[in-house]
Scaffold this active site. Structure first.
Site, mmCIF file in Angstrom:
data_model
loop_
_atom_site.group_PDB
_atom_site.id
_atom_site.type_symbol
_atom_site.label_atom_id
_atom_site.label_comp_id
_atom_site.label_asym_id
_atom_site.label_seq_id
_atom_site.Cartn_x
_atom_site.Cartn_y
_atom_site.Cartn_z
ATOM 1 N N TYR A 153 0.854 -1.190 0.000
ATOM 2 C CA TYR A 153 0.000 0.000 0.000
ATOM 3 C C TYR A 153 0.888 1.237 0.000
ATOM 4 O O TYR A 153 1.593 1.505 0.972
ATOM 5 C CB TYR A 153 -0.910 -0.039 1.231
ATOM 6 N N LYS A 181 -1.516 -1.317 -3.999
ATOM 7 C CA LYS A 181 -2.562 -0.297 -3.930
ATOM 8 C C LYS A 181 -1.842 1.027 -4.116
ATOM 9 O O LYS A 181 -1.108 1.481 -3.243
ATOM 10 C CB LYS A 181 -3.298 -0.346 -2.594
#
Length: 330
Positions: A153, A181
């Protein structure tokens, strides 16, 4: 096999994660305690709407202010509710386990594995600002020792550290790194990752407004805030792009862009989204935990105007008719 740690056969040429994944809000009661009934309703409604996956305990879930017991309950309950509908493919559960402490992240990831999560969302360590060499060591340690596939992320606006394209592409060689992400807002970086990543590693937008551009670059989906409010629309956007129907995907993007932006207007995420969910009747309360505070009156009024224009609340200011939805998921 890159996916030897996952729970079912996944073709080598297709990412394990595709489509719309909701970064779930964490409902709180007026006294600040976890509203367990509201969370179950939210998860059931998401699944009924056809969501591709669920992400408990991420940024939108206010993970920094949750206790370890609360995080475990949220992950376990998401897994439990996702398993209630055996007639369809079970919704993927990606548990937020990342912290700025490598050992704590490994422990949280192992616990998420025990609770039945399919993968872990691991944020770049915040505050201590590791350099590229340290980031690489952190993510590899979690991938090696955490017992789950991981989603890297990258959100530099919150962490102070960017996982650049070269760094992620090195990490993507690890068999347990299955996705990124990407919330850097850097189009060149995202385009490079989409072009160069292994074909079975997913690229997911970390910002709803970037979903269409990322899909156009060959990305795979989104970890979405807005799908708390409109799950079916985000699923449809991703499905249209996957089918090559770019006109339909663009229409959906343009239709809901005001909501994508409103969710980040007037206060940090998830404050506006929780206010919107309360106005829509999908949450009983817009309560957030300190240091966050609910939206101020001016921002609340502006949000209400946007929701009315989008047809998400009634013109007279009342909630949309959600009784049937609430009854269906109770």
């Amino acid at each position: 096999d890159r996916h030897s740690t996952t729970k079912g056969p996944t073709p080598m040429t297709r990412p394990m994660l595709r489509g719309a994944f909701t970064a779930l809000v964490t409902p709180f009661a007026a006294d600040g305690r976890l509203d367990e009934a509201a969370f179950r309703r939210l998860v059931r409604w998401q699944i009924l709407a056809g969501i591709d996956g669920l992400v408990p305990c991420g940024t939108t879930g206010e993970s920094p202010t949750l206790s370890s017991a609360e995080r475990e309950w949220l992950i376990g309950t998401t897994v439990e509710v996702a398993a209630e509908r055996p007639s369809r493919d079970r919704v993927r559960v990606i548990a937020g386990t990342g912290t700025n402490d490598t050992a704590a992240t490994i422990a949280a990831t192992r616990r998420a594995a025990e609770l039945g999560a399919d993968a872990a969302l691991v944020v770049a360590p915040y505050y201590n600002r590791p350099n590229a060499r340290m980031l690489d060591a952190h993510f590899r340690a979690v991938a090696d020792e955490g017992d789950l596939p991981i989603v890297v992320y990258n959100v530099p606006s919150r962490t102070g550290t960017n996982v650049d394209a070269a760094s992620f592409l090195r990490l993507a060689e690890h068999p347990r790194v299955i996705a990124v992400k990407e919330a850097s807002g850097n189009l060149e970086q995202i385009a490079t990752i989409c072009r160069e990543r292994p074909r079975d590693v997913a690229v997911l937008a970390g910002d709803d407004a970037w979903t269409l551009p990322l899909l156009a670059l060959g990305g795979d989906g989104v970890v979405s805030v807005a799908s708390n409010e409109i799950p079916g629309e985000l699923v449809a956007l991703c499905a249209a792009a996957r089918a090559g129907d770019w006109e339909a995907a663009r229409r959906t993007h343009e239709r809901w862009l005001p909501l994508f932006l409103a969710n980040f207007a007037g206060a940090p995420n998830p404050v506006p989204a929780k206010a919107a969910l309360a106005m829509m009747g999908l949450l009983e309360s817009d309560m957030v935990r300190g240091p966050l505070l609910p939206l101020d009156p001016d921002a609340t009024a502006a949000l209400a105007v946007t929701l009315r224009r989008l047809g998400l609340v009634e013109r007279g200011g009342g909630r949309i008719a959600t009784g049937s939805t609430q009854a269906a998921v109770a």
